[in-house]
Design an enzyme around this catalytic site. Structure first.
Site, PDB file in Angstrom:
ATOM      1  N   LEU A  10       0.840  -1.204   0.000  1.00 46.53           N
ATOM      2  CA  LEU A  10       0.000   0.000   0.000  1.00 46.53           C
ATOM      3  C   LEU A  10       0.874   1.252   0.000  1.00 46.53           C
ATOM      4  O   LEU A  10       0.606   2.209  -0.717  1.00 46.53           O
ATOM      5  CB  LEU A  10      -0.938   0.013   1.220  1.00 46.53           C
ATOM      6  CG  LEU A  10      -1.918  -1.159   1.324  1.00 46.53           C
ATOM      7  CD1 LEU A  10      -2.825  -0.997   2.539  1.00 46.53           C
ATOM      8  CD2 LEU A  10      -2.760  -1.281   0.063  1.00 46.53           C
ATOM      9  N   ASP A  29      10.334   2.666   6.945  1.00 44.91           N
ATOM     10  CA  ASP A  29       9.933   1.259   6.992  1.00 44.91           C
ATOM     11  C   ASP A  29      11.043   0.501   7.722  1.00 44.91           C
ATOM     12  O   ASP A  29      12.167   0.985   7.853  1.00 44.91           O
ATOM     13  CB  ASP A  29       9.734   0.694   5.581  1.00 44.91           C
ATOM     14  CG  ASP A  29       8.754  -0.487   5.590  1.00 44.91           C
ATOM     15  OD1 ASP A  29       7.647  -0.342   5.026  1.00 44.91           O
ATOM     16  OD2 ASP A  29       9.079  -1.546   6.172  1.00 44.91           O
ATOM     17  N   SER A  70       1.093  -7.053   9.186  1.00 51.65           N
ATOM     18  CA  SER A  70      -0.270  -7.016   8.627  1.00 51.65           C
ATOM     19  C   SER A  70      -0.879  -8.411   8.506  1.00 51.65           C
ATOM     20  O   SER A  70      -1.783  -8.623   7.717  1.00 51.65           O
ATOM     21  CB  SER A  70      -0.242  -6.345   7.260  1.00 51.65           C
ATOM     22  OG  SER A  70       0.594  -7.099   6.399  1.00 51.65           O
ATOM     23  N   ASN A 107     -10.124  -4.429   9.637  1.00 49.97           N
ATOM     24  CA  ASN A 107     -11.420  -5.091   9.868  1.00 49.97           C
ATOM     25  C   ASN A 107     -11.256  -6.271  10.826  1.00 49.97           C
ATOM     26  O   ASN A 107     -12.240  -6.739  11.400  1.00 49.97           O
ATOM     27  CB  ASN A 107     -12.018  -5.534   8.537  1.00 49.97           C
ATOM     28  CG  ASN A 107     -11.342  -6.755   7.937  1.00 49.97           C
ATOM     29  OD1 ASN A 107     -11.765  -7.879   8.180  1.00 49.97           O
ATOM     30  ND2 ASN A 107     -10.273  -6.568   7.161  1.00 49.97           N
ATOM     31  N   HIS A 108     -10.023  -6.731  11.035  1.00 55.20           N
ATOM     32  CA  HIS A 108      -9.815  -7.876  11.936  1.00 55.20           C
ATOM     33  C   HIS A 108      -9.937  -7.489  13.415  1.00 55.20           C
ATOM     34  O   HIS A 108      -9.939  -8.368  14.272  1.00 55.20           O
ATOM     35  CB  HIS A 108      -8.499  -8.577  11.606  1.00 55.20           C
ATOM     36  CG  HIS A 108      -8.560  -9.149  10.223  1.00 55.20           C
ATOM     37  ND1 HIS A 108      -9.338 -10.242   9.927  1.00 55.20           N
ATOM     38  CD2 HIS A 108      -8.031  -8.717   9.052  1.00 55.20           C
ATOM     39  CE1 HIS A 108      -9.254 -10.489   8.623  1.00 55.20           C
ATOM     40  NE2 HIS A 108      -8.468  -9.570   8.070  1.00 55.20           N
ATOM     41  N   TYR A 131      -3.285 -10.390  15.732  1.00 54.65           N
ATOM     42  CA  TYR A 131      -3.133  -9.226  14.854  1.00 54.65           C
ATOM     43  C   TYR A 131      -4.326  -8.273  15.047  1.00 54.65           C
ATOM     44  O   TYR A 131      -4.148  -7.065  15.230  1.00 54.65           O
ATOM     45  CB  TYR A 131      -3.026  -9.720  13.404  1.00 54.65           C
ATOM     46  CG  TYR A 131      -3.264  -8.666  12.365  1.00 54.65           C
ATOM     47  CD1 TYR A 131      -2.363  -7.618  12.191  1.00 54.65           C
ATOM     48  CD2 TYR A 131      -4.398  -8.705  11.549  1.00 54.65           C
ATOM     49  CE1 TYR A 131      -2.588  -6.641  11.223  1.00 54.65           C
ATOM     50  CE2 TYR A 131      -4.619  -7.749  10.586  1.00 54.65           C
ATOM     51  CZ  TYR A 131      -3.725  -6.712  10.422  1.00 54.65           C
ATOM     52  OH  TYR A 131      -3.953  -5.756   9.475  1.00 54.65           O
ATOM     53  N   ARG A 169     -15.379 -13.436  -0.451  1.00 57.94           N
ATOM     54  CA  ARG A 169     -15.410 -12.534   0.709  1.00 57.94           C
ATOM     55  C   ARG A 169     -15.112 -11.094   0.294  1.00 57.94           C
ATOM     56  O   ARG A 169     -15.656 -10.141   0.847  1.00 57.94           O
ATOM     57  CB  ARG A 169     -14.393 -13.033   1.740  1.00 57.94           C
ATOM     58  CG  ARG A 169     -14.206 -12.117   2.924  1.00 57.94           C
ATOM     59  CD  ARG A 169     -13.289 -12.745   3.970  1.00 57.94           C
ATOM     60  NE  ARG A 169     -12.939 -11.772   4.975  1.00 57.94           N
ATOM     61  CZ  ARG A 169     -11.866 -10.970   4.899  1.00 57.94           C
ATOM     62  NH1 ARG A 169     -11.023 -11.052   3.875  1.00 57.94           N
ATOM     63  NH2 ARG A 169     -11.637 -10.091   5.853  1.00 57.94           N
TER      64      ARG A 169
END
Ligand code: 15L
Length: 264
Positions: A10, A29, A70, A107-108, A131, A169
């Site tokens: 991303l 990073d 991630s 969303n997790h 996570y 999904r």
């Protein structure tokens, strides 16, 4: 502007677009984010290193905090990268008066809601993985920094940010890259963010999530998984309806789910 996680998929897609939109960009990073683009300043740092994060944040304005792990892995790695790392970024921003912050939650953080449930950013946490727990922590930390220090932090519960939907999904969870950028822009354009939780999702016909609780962020997604998933529809879906992957919103992240035995 600072972007953490600049070497990720991303991050690499966003970088040229952020420079075009906002000008100079500081990129960090844990792995080298090279090659740099004109206008970028690159740093290779571990977000768990508080002193390095402090130096990184000093002098920046808005922050896009996308750095961290991630995927699901052992707690030690998640703790360093997503828990200590996110604390270090928010705390350095507080100390140096940086912000607003757009934080990549996931969303997790709510992956154990079932697929027949409809959620918005007011939905409480139901993490589906360590996570997801780390992202729930990041959101609580954001709430704390906003309430205690009057900061502005948007937490994006990103669905599946990908070039195209690849699995059934994703017809519900997909967010196109251009819509992700639109969402970031809408956050920075908001008059006052305060503490805001949004779902990072395109205008998918079958989405489970809405942002109707947050009209102060004018995010208008333009893409719809239904029209971007031709190849996937061709392949079809072989999973059974009682597969936990299909039952829960978190999909692959609920792996290891144990059906609770009925108690009397
Ligand atoms: C995430 O949070 C992950 O970082 C990403 O790799 C996807 O798996 C995505 O969620 C998803 O739910 O599809």
């Amino acid at each position: 502007m600072l972007l953490t996680g600049a070497a990720g998929v991303l991050g690499r897609w966003l970088r040229p677009r952020l420079i075009e939109r906002y000008g100079a960009l500081r990129c960090s990073d844990i792995v080298d984010p090279a090659p740099g683009l004109p206008g970028e300043k690159l740093s290779t740092i571990d977000l768990a290193d508080a002193k390095a994060v402090d130096r990184l944040v000093k002098g920046v304005g808005p922050i896009i905090h996308f750095g961290g792990i991630s995927y699901e892995t052992d707690f030690k790695a998640i703790d360093a990268s997503n828990i200590a790392g996110t604390y270090n970024v928010f705390e350095a921003a507080r100390r140096h008066g940086a912000g607003p912050i757009v934080y990549a939650s996931s969303n997790h953080a709510t992956g154990f809601y079932t697929r027949d449930e409809r959620l918005n950013g007011k939905a409480g946490h139901r993490p589906d993985s360590l996570y997801g727990v780390s992202k729930a922590f990041g959101e609580s930390l954001a709430s704390f920094f906003v309430d205690k220090y009057d900061m502005d932090i948007a937490c994006l519960r990103i669905g599946t940010a990908a070039p195209e939907p690849k699995d059934p999904r994703h017809l519900s969870t997909w967010q196109s890259y251009p819509d992700l950028l639109r969402m970031i822009e809408a956050c920075f354009a908001a008059k006052k963010l305060g503490f805001t939780v949004l779902y990072g999702v395109s205008a998918n016909k079958r989405r489970w999530w809405s942002n109707n609780h947050a009209p102060h962020v004018a995010y208008k997604p333009k893409d719809n998984a239904e029209y971007a998933a031709a190849a996937m529809f061709k392949r079809g879906d072989k999973r059974k309806a009682d597969d936990p992957f299909v039952k829960f919103q978190g999909g692959p992240f609920v792996e290891g789910y144990v059906k609770r035995r009925k108690t009397k």
